[in-house]
Structure formats: structure tokens, C-alpha cells
Design a protein around this motif. Structure first.
Motif, PDB file in Angstrom:
ATOM      1  N   GLY A  17       0.788  -1.227   0.000  1.00  0.00           N
ATOM      2  CA  GLY A  17       0.000   0.000   0.000  1.00  0.00           C
ATOM      3  C   GLY A  17       0.818   1.273   0.000  1.00  0.00           C
ATOM      4  O   GLY A  17       0.263   2.377   0.059  1.00  0.00           O
ATOM      5  N   PHE A  18       2.155   1.141  -0.067  1.00  0.00           N
ATOM      6  CA  PHE A  18       3.013   2.329  -0.030  1.00  0.00           C
ATOM      7  C   PHE A  18       3.977   2.319  -1.216  1.00  0.00           C
ATOM      8  O   PHE A  18       4.693   1.338  -1.444  1.00  0.00           O
ATOM      9  CB  PHE A  18       3.813   2.391   1.267  1.00  0.00           C
ATOM     10  N   SER A  19       4.013   3.413  -1.942  1.00  0.00           N
ATOM     11  CA  SER A  19       4.978   3.623  -3.028  1.00  0.00           C
ATOM     12  C   SER A  19       5.388   5.083  -3.006  1.00  0.00           C
ATOM     13  O   SER A  19       4.548   5.966  -2.831  1.00  0.00           O
ATOM     14  CB  SER A  19       4.359   3.275  -4.391  1.00  0.00           C
ATOM     15  N   GLY A  20       6.696   5.326  -3.174  1.00  0.00           N
ATOM     16  CA  GLY A  20       7.181   6.705  -3.184  1.00  0.00           C
ATOM     17  C   GLY A  20       8.417   6.867  -2.334  1.00  0.00           C
ATOM     18  O   GLY A  20       9.135   5.890  -2.039  1.00  0.00           O
ATOM     19  N   ASN A  21       8.715   8.102  -1.926  1.00  0.00           N
ATOM     20  CA  ASN A  21       9.904   8.400  -1.127  1.00  0.00           C
ATOM     21  C   ASN A  21       9.853   7.652   0.202  1.00  0.00           C
ATOM     22  O   ASN A  21       8.877   7.745   0.950  1.00  0.00           O
ATOM     23  CB  ASN A  21      10.012   9.907  -0.874  1.00  0.00           C
ATOM     24  N   LYS A  70      15.989   5.150  -2.678  1.00  0.00           N
ATOM     25  CA  LYS A  70      15.173   6.291  -2.262  1.00  0.00           C
ATOM     26  C   LYS A  70      13.676   6.029  -2.397  1.00  0.00           C
ATOM     27  O   LYS A  70      12.870   6.616  -1.685  1.00  0.00           O
ATOM     28  CB  LYS A  70      15.545   7.535  -3.078  1.00  0.00           C
ATOM     29  N   GLU A  71      13.315   5.165  -3.348  1.00  0.00           N
ATOM     30  CA  GLU A  71      11.899   4.897  -3.628  1.00  0.00           C
ATOM     31  C   GLU A  71      11.502   3.511  -3.122  1.00  0.00           C
ATOM     32  O   GLU A  71      12.183   2.529  -3.402  1.00  0.00           O
ATOM     33  CB  GLU A  71      11.632   4.969  -5.142  1.00  0.00           C
ATOM     34  N   THR A  72      10.414   3.452  -2.369  1.00  0.00           N
ATOM     35  CA  THR A  72       9.896   2.173  -1.921  1.00  0.00           C
ATOM     36  C   THR A  72       8.665   1.779  -2.730  1.00  0.00           C
ATOM     37  O   THR A  72       7.994   2.625  -3.314  1.00  0.00           O
ATOM     38  CB  THR A  72       9.536   2.207  -0.423  1.00  0.00           C
ATOM     39  N   ARG A  73       8.397   0.482  -2.756  1.00  0.00           N
ATOM     40  CA  ARG A  73       7.165  -0.065  -3.330  1.00  0.00           C
ATOM     41  C   ARG A  73       6.909  -1.395  -2.634  1.00  0.00           C
ATOM     42  O   ARG A  73       7.820  -1.941  -1.994  1.00  0.00           O
ATOM     43  CB  ARG A  73       7.280  -0.250  -4.848  1.00  0.00           C
ATOM     44  N   PRO A  74       5.701  -1.952  -2.722  1.00  0.00           N
ATOM     45  CA  PRO A  74       5.392  -3.176  -1.991  1.00  0.00           C
ATOM     46  C   PRO A  74       6.379  -4.302  -2.281  1.00  0.00           C
ATOM     47  O   PRO A  74       6.655  -4.627  -3.436  1.00  0.00           O
ATOM     48  CB  PRO A  74       3.985  -3.529  -2.481  1.00  0.00           C
ATOM     49  N   ILE A  86       7.669   2.510   4.750  1.00  0.00           N
ATOM     50  CA  ILE A  86       6.507   3.160   4.146  1.00  0.00           C
ATOM     51  C   ILE A  86       6.971   4.353   3.317  1.00  0.00           C
ATOM     52  O   ILE A  86       8.162   4.544   3.104  1.00  0.00           O
ATOM     53  CB  ILE A  86       5.495   3.591   5.218  1.00  0.00           C
ATOM     54  N   SER A  87       6.031   5.159   2.852  1.00  0.00           N
ATOM     55  CA  SER A  87       6.389   6.338   2.068  1.00  0.00           C
ATOM     56  C   SER A  87       5.646   7.562   2.595  1.00  0.00           C
ATOM     57  O   SER A  87       4.709   7.444   3.403  1.00  0.00           O
ATOM     58  CB  SER A  87       6.032   6.117   0.596  1.00  0.00           C
ATOM     59  N   ILE A  88       6.091   8.716   2.127  1.00  0.00           N
ATOM     60  CA  ILE A  88       5.482   9.972   2.564  1.00  0.00           C
ATOM     61  C   ILE A  88       4.031  10.038   2.096  1.00  0.00           C
ATOM     62  O   ILE A  88       3.739   9.730   0.951  1.00  0.00           O
ATOM     63  CB  ILE A  88       6.267  11.167   1.979  1.00  0.00           C
TER      64      ILE A  88
END
Length: 384
Positions: free
Chosen positions: A320-324, A347-351, A382-384
Motif C-alpha cells: 500500500g506504499f509507493s514513493g519516497n 530512495k523509492e519504496t514499493r510493496p 513506508i512512504s510519505i
């Protein structure tokens, strides 16, 4: 040859987290490093002497990169073999060799290699593409359930799927693949073997791996594995047999199944530092990364024994988290004795993307396992 504080240049194909951790050892010994990776923000970029952005599968890119260094190694198998073969033919040192990599890069070739060398492995059948596989199912020549694997380009659980019904095979990619017998196993184990240029061989203790059922990724690596001593000895014997058969230089991680009836079956191998060996940084006398470096430079191999019980927790992007990226509660886990986080620099996360890991060391395995669970329950990627 003098490697230390000299003009010697080590080239690393791949700039991900494995390369980043390998660079910590080259920095310790003051060895010059060049890294090639397609990602301009690759984790290795901040820690090498020279970073080159380019495709690992492009012949000219890999060949020209190799000409700049004295010795080539890699942290990912998906590299251009023809370029490595050309470089080796011209006298460039490449470890592990293209010959070894050619036997491992394609899982179908790898599985046939096990059969040829009497290495125990699960029964399998290779298909030119998934359409051919489905025809076999419809003709009752292939029974479900089985494990579907693409023969190339799979990683971190990608390219692997359990096929239990027609609903599972309808969306399979139409690529060369393997249908592999589902093994009723009680443990997934791994042994990392280090082999130097001169043939010196050492192995790390058997580790136990616990997988995330949905993502098919390792969640925990436990060392020593919680298995009978006879099973551990058998796993080490098979890993050493596999290492001898491949005749590799550097590390070889051998992943295995321990079956319900006590057999040890080889699942697959990786000719490089491996996720199952990350905890060696804190828990062993010599980390897997240092021993890979020692092996390819033909230096004496270090002690592979564990100093203390160790558990590794993989840090992957939360669903449920993608982004910084944000590492929620990282300060909390850093306050626990024996806990060391490793952040990979993405720097970027995704599931389910691998973003780091946490090592837990303790003299008592039971305590270490409880702390590992606390770490797993506390930190979130997680992401911002």
C-alpha cells in the motif's frame, strides 16, 4: 600483485545492495573500485571510486567497462556472457568465470547440471514456453500442483508461482519455464561456500530461511539452523559437492530443501554474495563479503565460523506504499541491544521491494528470535 593502496582496479558488475556491502570491504583494504549499473541512483554510486551508468546486458557496454579494470566480479547474474567470454579470452580475470555463470544463469541449464552431476534436486520438466506447458496439463501429461519457474530473469520471488488449478496458469508469462515437483519440506536451508583462485575452500554454517508466503521472499534468516546435527552435516556435504562440481571462484550460495523424510534437495544456487549470508557481517568472524573479496583476489580465506547466534530480518516495502521511503520506528529498534540495521540506499519504496535488513545477534538463539519478532513488528518501510 599488490591490491592494497595501489593502482589495482576491481570492477563490479551491478550496483545494488550486494555491491554496496562488498564495497565496505574494499574500502577497509583501500582497493580501487569501478561499478557498472543501469540505475543512475544505484546504491553503490556513493561508495566506489568510479561509477559507470549502463546496461549490464549490452555487449559493448560490459566489454568496454571490463577493459578499464584489472579484475571483474559481479553482484547479479544477469550480465552479458559474450562480453565476459571475450574479456576472459583476452586475458582479463573474471571471477566467477563466464563458464560457471553460463551453467547457472538459466535455471533449466542449472537443473540439468544437477542431474548430470548426481546432485539431488526436485523432479522437473523444461518447456519452451508456458503455452507448451498448458498443453501438457490439458493432455494430462503434467499433474497439478507444481511450482512454475521462468528459466531466466527471475529474482526475489519474481518468476516463481505455485500452480494448483487452471486459474493459476491462465496468466503465466509465455516464456521458457520449468514445472517442478512440489516438495513436502520441513525446512528451507542454505550453505555459502567460499572457493579461492588456488582452490582453498571453506563453508559457512547452515542457515534456516523463513519465507513470506505471499511474496515468496525470505523474511528471516536464522543461524545456526534449528536442525539436527546429522542433517546439518548432510547439507554441508551436498553444498561442498555442488561447489566442487561448479568449480567456481568466489562465493556460491546453495539453497536446499530438507524434506519430511530427511532428504536434502538442492533448489538453486547463486555465484555471489547472497541474502542468506548478510548476518555474517555481525555474527561471523569473517563476513561473506570479505571472503568473496579474499577468494577472487586469491588471498587466504577468513574464518567462516559464527561468533554468536544471529538472525536477519529483511526490510521490504510495506503493502500500500509507493514513493519516497520512510523507515518508521527505526530509532526504536536501534535502542535494542544487539540490533544493527542496514539501509540499502534506495530512495523509492514499493510493496515487497528489498530496502534493507536488520541483523540481531545474541548468545541465546531463543532470545534472538524474540527480538527479531519485536523488530519485525516495530519497523515499517513506508512512504510519505
Amino acid at each position: 600483485m599488490n591490491y592494497f593502496s595501489s593502482d589495482f582496479k576491481l570492477g563490479i558488475l551491478g550496483g545494488g545492495q550486494l555491491g554496496k556491502m562488498l564495497l565496505a570491504e574494499t574500502q577497509k583494504f583501500d582497493i580501487q573500485t569501478y561499478v557498472l549499473d543501469p540505475n543512475e541512483e544505484a546504491p553503490c554510486k556513493i561508495a566506489c571510486n568510479k561509477f559507470v551508468q549502463g546496461s549490464l546486458m549490452d555487449y559493448e557496454t560490459v566489454y568496454n567497462f571490463g577493459k578499464q579494470v584489472d579484475l571483474l566480479t559481479f553482484e547479479i547474474e544477469l550480465v552479458n556472457l559474450e562480453a565476459l567470454e571475450k574479456l576472459e579470452a583476452e586475458g582479463k580475470k573474471v571471477y566467477p568465470s563466464p563458464k560457471t555463470l553460463k551453467l547457472i544463469q538459466n535455471k533449466g541449464v542449472q537443473k540439468n547440471f544437477y542431474l548430470k552431476n548426481a546432485i539431488p534436486t526436485a523432479n522437473f520438466k523444461i518447456f519452451k514456453n508456458s503455452k507448451k506447458l498448458i498443453i501438457d496439463i490439458l493432455d494430462n501429461n503434467l499433474k497439478m500442483p507444481f511450482v512454475w519457474k521462468c528459466t531466466q530473469f527471475g529474482y526475489d520471488g519474481n518468476g516463481v508461482k505455485i500452480v494448483r488449478s487452471s486459474n493459476d496458469f491462465e496468466n503465466l508469462p509465455n516464456v521458457e519455464c520449468i514445472a517442478e515437483e512440489m516438495i513436502p519440506f520441513v525446512n528451507e536451508l542454505a550453505v555459502i561456500v567460499a572457493r579461492s583462485v588456488s582452490g582453498d575452500v571453506k563453508n559457512y554454517p547452515v542457515v534456516e530461511m523463513e519465507f513470506h508466503t505471499e511474496a515468496n521472499q525470505v523474511e528471516y534468516v536464522i543461524c545456526p539452523a534449528r536442525i539436527d546435527a546429522k542433517v546439518a552435516l548432510k547439507a554441508i556435504e551436498i553444498a561442498l559437492k555442488v561447489s566442487k562440481a561448479f568449480n567456481h571462484v568466489g562465493l556460491l550460495a546453495v539453497e536446499m530443501f530438507q524434506t519430511e523424510n530427511g532428504e536434502i534437495l538442492v533448489n538453486e544456487v547463486a555465484p555471489r554474495p547472497h541474502n542468506s549470508g548478510h548476518l555474517t557481517i555481525e555474527a561471523s568472524y569473517t563476513s561473506q563479503f570479505e571472503n568473496h573479496l579474499r577468494a577472487i583476489l586469491n588471498l587466504p580465506l577468513g574464518n567462516c565460523d559464527s561468533k554468536v547466534a544471529g538472525i536477519m530480518v529483511n526490510l521490504v516495502g510495506a503493502e500500500g506504499f509507493s514513493g519516497n521511503v520512510i523507515y518508521e520506528n527505526i530509532e526504536k529498534i536501534m535502542g535494542i541491544a544487539g540490533v544493527t540495521p542496514h539501509i540499502y540506499g534506495k530512495k523509492e519504496t514499493r510493496p515487497f521491494r528489498k530496502m534493507g535488513h536488520v541483523a540481531i545477534v545474541n548468545e541465546d538463539m531463543v532470545v534472538a528470535r524474540k527480538i527479531a519478532q519485536e523488530v519485525k513488528n516495530s519497523i515499517r518501510v513506508i512512504s510519505i
